[in-house]
Every structure is written in structure tokens, then in C-alpha cells.
Design a protein around this motif. Structure first.
Motif, mmCIF file in Angstrom:
data_model
loop_
_atom_site.group_PDB
_atom_site.id
_atom_site.type_symbol
_atom_site.label_atom_id
_atom_site.label_comp_id
_atom_site.label_asym_id
_atom_site.label_seq_id
_atom_site.Cartn_x
_atom_site.Cartn_y
_atom_site.Cartn_z
ATOM 1 N N ALA A 236 47.312 39.719 36.154
ATOM 2 C CA ALA A 236 47.517 38.193 35.605
ATOM 3 C C ALA A 236 47.610 37.569 37.106
ATOM 4 N N PHE A 250 40.342 30.900 39.393
ATOM 5 C CA PHE A 250 39.898 31.294 37.933
ATOM 6 C C PHE A 250 38.414 31.900 38.118
ATOM 7 N N PRO A 261 44.256 37.175 32.520
ATOM 8 C CA PRO A 261 44.675 35.769 32.190
ATOM 9 C C PRO A 261 44.852 35.259 33.708
ATOM 10 N N TYR A 263 47.240 31.797 35.069
ATOM 11 C CA TYR A 263 47.751 30.668 34.768
ATOM 12 C C TYR A 263 47.895 29.734 36.012
ATOM 13 N N GLY A 478 45.371 27.939 30.930
ATOM 14 C CA GLY A 478 46.321 28.827 30.304
ATOM 15 C C GLY A 478 47.194 27.989 29.442
ATOM 16 N N GLN A 479 47.958 28.434 28.307
ATOM 17 C CA GLN A 479 48.600 27.531 27.459
ATOM 18 C C GLN A 479 50.295 27.740 27.519
ATOM 19 N N ARG A 490 53.796 34.047 30.157
ATOM 20 C CA ARG A 490 52.544 34.330 30.970
ATOM 21 C C ARG A 490 52.202 35.839 31.291
ATOM 22 N N ARG A 493 52.343 40.389 27.191
ATOM 23 C CA ARG A 493 51.305 40.427 26.025
ATOM 24 C C ARG A 493 51.754 41.230 24.638
#
Ligand code: NAP
Length: 532
Positions: A236, A250, A261, A263, A478-479, A490, A493
């Protein structure tokens, strides 16, 4: 590594590793002089080594109890405090941020580590869910929990050298979640990064954890970061900085065979919407000082700085604009480093030449003080018509500037809100008589930003449980929030365990628990204290 005794080396798994040419030095932001020692870009072999050791350390660290992780975070907080004046002094030289601000930022960083320690001990963050087997429904026993993802690459920003850098939000969240961390040091404050790396290494040693849990790699130029995020062991990426940088990382991740992912918190204009009555009958006067304070906090180098201010085109609006402009021009600003000062000068010059944009009062954009990072603040004005035509007016200019944009009707203001780009924040100012208009506007903004502020200003992000520091692209990718305890997600998971014997399950999924973690058991939230 002794505090203040900088080596210019990378710190890989607690060991100093020499940097190779070409070297670079930090710039003393207040004077423009180069600061010793020499730093160099990490080589591909050094990046690989840091990632390999991070992967090995993760295999051990992921098995540690919440209490061990909490003790590490608390030891880290103690080490940062123990770094004392040499940390603050070096940081001031590299960023020109005043001591008072750095003291505040250090406190925020230390409090953040301690707050995450509490969150880790509590354990509810990992959302343990237990659905017991149901023979009638023929459904098996299913239990799930958020678990750490693996080694994480962290990139800090230039403007928060303590709170969003080597031991900033991402590193603390990743260690709290149970991940190992490889940090790409910010080239604007490499000495500060090196001192902070020493704090992390000492905390790891104190807790008798594997040194590979943390490494610091220097670099100026994008190769180090690009190589780091493409290493197959990295699982990540946490990034804070520019839109260009976040997007490039990204895209680099998208070239990996395994996607992971990313972030990223990036630039944002954080619009302020003044509904018409809020400035009437002299009320505009009460907003002058707080608005100027928000625009110029940290010399305008805040990710939540209000870079776009909308108001009804009338006499009060013009008075507010002039009063703000007058104060912003009152003194020069020393920006974080020459690159940011040059970028600021370039972007305000471009903005001044754009159609439908004017400077409120013409200001000289001085080039004389390039070397010491000094710039003049600039305030522009334009209209919503122009803003709707020209999306460049929505681009963040990092530094002491803003643009006042006037609307002819509230419908025109809504039109902008409907089309605006993603932003970290939006502020809505309304009187009690304007709450219906405010409600409509707030509804529109909920799809556009991460945080909406009512009758207040966007700077001053709180580190708490409810904070959302993020937003739709281009504000972020990213949320999950980057600031506040929600950021722990972040680097974890959810994993579901089906039909497991209890002794193979992670402890938070056992039927009986020792601590008071809140769990969702057969569809009902249950806290352990309530259960016993
Ligand atoms: P930056 O220039 O994007 O640099 C951040 C880090 O990313 C540095 O380590 C940089 O190192 C690396 N990097 C940049 N571009 C890269 C690329 N193309 N490939 C690989 N690595 C790259 O950010 P900054 O210096 O902090 O500049 C200020 C900007 O950050 C402003 O736009 C500001 O709004 C934004 N910011 C946002 C937030 C937020 O929370 N949203 C907070 C603070 C700052 P190298 O240059 O060595 O590659």
C-alpha cells in the motif's frame, strides 16, 4: 545516530547506509544557504534491501499483540519529545516555519501517536464480526476482521515536516495497523527526516521489535519514489503532496503486475460560500481577521487553505475583498523551499494574465528575494461566469493567495457547486434566515468534498475519530481519511474466516474476549463489558 549529529545517510532497518553521488543539500529557507550534510538518492539495491527487510519484519510484527503495537507508538511519542531542540532547530532552518508553529506541530504528532495507541488497545477499529453457524439456514460460521496489509511506502509533504512526514499520520497509522514502513524522505527537509528516523529506530529497539519495521530512504527527483512503489513487496502507498506527485505515483502503481491501494492527499481549493445575508449590515467586518488568518496560516501553505471565496456581488463583498487584500499585502512571506516559492511566483503571474481575472490591488511579484524563498501575497477577483468557463481558476496555488469570485444569484452559486471539482473541504456561511438555501448547497457539497464547515474556516484539521481529511479526486485518491484515527483502515483489509476452530482464529474473533472491544455478533453490536 546521535540527535542533531546528521550523517546524510539512509537508515535501513536501523543501520546507516552511505549515500552515493550526485549529492544534494537542504536549503536554509530563511537565508537561501545550503545546509550540510550531503544527501543522495537511494540506489535501486538500497530500495530493494529496505523492502526485503520490511517484508521480513512484517512477518514477525503482524503477530504482535495490540499492547505491543501501542507500546511502540508510545515509545515513539517519547522519543520525539526527547529529540528536543535539535529537531526543532533543524526543522526551522529547513522550512522557515516559526518555533511556535513547530512546537504545536510536534504536540500534534506526539498526541496522534498516543491516540492511535489507545485505538489499537481498544481493538474496535478492526471491526470484529461474528456470525455463528445457523443449521436452520444451513449457513456456516463466518468471522471477519481487518488485518494489516504488509509493508507500506510512505511519502510525507513539505508543509508539515513533523505531523505529515517521517512519523506523520501515515507512518503512525501503518504501525498501528500492524504494517512495516519504508519512508521516502521529503527532499525539502532531509535533516528533519533523518532526526525523526532516529526516533523511530530507537523506539523499535526499546520495544525489542525487528529493525526492518522501518527504513528511511532519501532522494531528490522522482526515481526513488517510483522505484519504491513498484517494489513487489510494497502492499500500500500513503502519500501527501501535490496532485502531480500523487497522480504520478498512482500511475506507477498501475504499471505493477499486482495492483495495490494508493492513498493520496493532494492539492485542493477548499471553497468558501458566503450566502448573501452573511455579509450584510456590517457583518462582513467580523469575518476579515479569521478569513485572513485562514488564507495565510503557514504562509498559505496549508492543504485546507481557502483558495476560492464566493460571495454575492455587492458593496459589502467589495469591502471585504479590499480589507482582506490590504492585510495580505502587509508583509512578505517566507515559503518552505525555493521550489515552492518559484512555483508560487509562476502561478500567480499566470493567473494575473487570465481573462476575466484581476488583482484586487496591483502587487509587485518580487523576484529579488528568490534565494530566501520570500514572496508577496496576492489577492485576485473574478466572477462565477469566468469560473464556469475556465477550470484553471480552480487550481490550487500553494502559498499566500486566494481568488474572490462573485455571483449574481444564488442559482449561479449552486451551478458552480454542481460542477466543482473534488476538494478536501467546503465552508458554508449562512444566517438563520438562509438555512433553506444552505441546506440545498450542503446537499450538493456532500458529493464534492470530505468535510463541510458551517460558519467557520477550513484550516486547523483536528486529529480525532470523526475527522475526514480527503475527498473526491483530484483532492484525494482512496476513500479513507489521511488524518484522524479512521486512517488506520488505509493499511488493513477485511479477511473472513469460515468454519474455523477457535484456536486458529485471531483473538478478537474468539467467543470470549478479555478486553472491551465492540463487536458485531450475529447482527448486533455488543461490547465485551455488556456481554460479561
Ligand atoms: P510533492 O512535490 O508532491 O512531494 C511530495 C513527495 O512526493 C516528495 O517526497 C517528492 O519527492 C515525491 N514526489 C513528487 N512527485 C513525484 C513523482 N512524480 N514521482 C515520484 N515521487 C514524487 O509535494 P510537496 O513538496 O509537499 O508540495 C506541496 C503540495 O502538496 C501542494 O500542492 C499542497 O497542496 C500539497 N499538500 C497537500 C496536502 C493534503 O493533505 N492534501 C498536505 C500538504 C501538502 P521527489 O520530488 O524527490 O520525487
Amino acid at each position: 545516530m546521535a540527535i542533531g549529529n546528521l550523517t546524510g545517510r539512509h537508515w535501513i532497518a536501523g543501520k546507516a547506509v552511505p549515500a552515493l553521488e550526485p549529492f544534494f543539500r537542504a536549503t536554509c529557507a530563511p537565508t537561501g544557504a545550503a545546509l550540510e550534510p550531503d544527501y543522495g538518492d537511494a540506489t535501486h539495491a538500497q530500495i530493494k534491501l529496505a523492502c526485503e527487510l520490511a517484508e521480513r519484519a512484517f512477518a514477525e510484527y503482524r503477530r504482535t499483540s495490540p499492547n505491543v503495537r501501542a507500546l511502540l507508538l508510545e515509545a515513539l511519542a517519547d522519543e520525539i519529545m526527547a529529540a528536543g531542540d535539535p529537531l526543532l532547530d533543524r526543522c526551522h532552518l529547513e522550512t522557515a516555519l516559526p518555533r511556535e508553529r513547530l512546537l504545536f506541530e510536534r504536540k500534534r504528532t506526539v498526541n496522534q501517536a498516543r491516540l492511535f495507541a489507545q485505538v489499537v488497545r481498544d481493538g474496535s477499529w478492526a471491526e470484529p464480526r461474528l456470525d455463528h453457524a445457523n443449521l436452520e439456514l444451513n449457513s456456516p460460521d463466518c468471522r471477519s476482521l481487518w488485518l494489516p496489509v504488509g509493508p507500506v511506502a510512505v511519502f510525507g509533504a513539505s508543509n508539515f515536516p513533523l505531523a505529515i512526514s517521517v512519523v506523520g499520520n501515515d507512518t503512525i497509522a501503518a504501525l498501528a495497523a500492524g504494517c512495516s514502513v519504508v519512508v521516502k524522505a521529503h527532499p525539502g527537509h532531509p535533516g528533519t527526516c533523518e532526526i525523526l528516523a532516529g526516533c523511530v529506530d530507537r523506539a523499535i529497539a526499546k520495544c525489542d521489535l525487528p529493525p526492518g519495521l522501518f527504513s528511511l530512504l532519501h532522494g531528490r527527483g522522482h526515481d526513488v519514489g517510483q522505484t519504491l512503489v513498484q517494489d513487489p513487496r510494497i502492499q500500500a502507498v500513503g502519500f501527501t503532496g501535490s496532485l502531480a506527485g500523487g497522480r504520478a505515483l498512482f500511475d506507477a502503481v498501475c504499471r505493477r503486475p499486482q495492483l495495490i491501494p494508493v492513498y493520496a492527499e493532494m492539492g485542493s481549493v477548499n471553497p468558501i460560500f458566503f450566502l448573501p445575508q452573511t455579509l450584510r449590515d456590517g457583518r462582513w467586518r467580523q469575518w476579515i481577521e479569521p478569513l485572513v488568518g485562514s488564507i495565510t496560516a503557514g504562509c498559505g501553505q496549508m492543504c485546507t487553505q481557502p483558495g476560492l471565496i464566493l460571495g454575492a456581488n455587492n458593496q459589502e463583498w467589495q469591502e471585504l475583498r479590499h480589507a482582506v487584500d490590504e492585510r495580505i499585502h502587509a508583509h512578505p512571506y517566507t515559503l518552505l523551499h525555493p521550489g515552492i516559492a518559484d512555483g508560487f511566483r509562476r502561478m500567480v503571474s499566470q493567473r494575473a494574465t487570465q481573462r476575466g481575472v484581476a488583482e484586487v490591488v496591483s502587487a509587485q511579484v518580487s523576484k529579488e528575494n528568490c534565494s530566501n524563498c520570500q514572496v508577496t501575497g496576492m489577492v485576485f477577483d473574478s466572477s462565477v461566469d469566468e469560473l464556469l468557463r475556465n477550470s484553471e481558476l480552480e487550481e490550487e496555488i500553494f502559498g499566500p493567495t486566494t481568488i474572490f469570485v462573485d455571483y449574481e444569484s444564488t442559482e449561479q452559486m449552486f451551478e458552480y457547486a454542481r460542477s466543482m471539482k473534488g476538494s478536501l473541504t467546503a465552508s458554508v456561511f449562512a444566517t438563520p434566515d438562509e438555512l433553506e438555501s444552505a441546506r440545498l448547497l450542503i446537499e450538493l457539497l456532500q458529493t464534492k468534498v470530505g468535510r463541510i464547515i458551517f460558519n467557520g474556516f477550513p484550516t486547523g484539521v483536528q486529529v480525532n475519530h470523526a475527522m475526514m481529511h480527503g475527498g473526491p479526486y483530484p483532492a484525494a485518491i482512496g476513500q479513507f481519511t489521511s488524518i484522524g484515527t479512521g486512517s488506520i483502515k488505509r493499511f488493513a483489509r477485511p479477511v473472513c474466516f469460515q468454519n474455523f476452530p477457535e484456536n486458529l482464529l485471531p483473538e478478537p474473533l474468539h467467543d470470549q474476549l478479555r478486553n472491551a472491544t465492540l463487536r458485531l455478533i450475529d447482527g448486533k453490536f455488543v461490547s465485551n463489558t455488556a456481554q460479561s
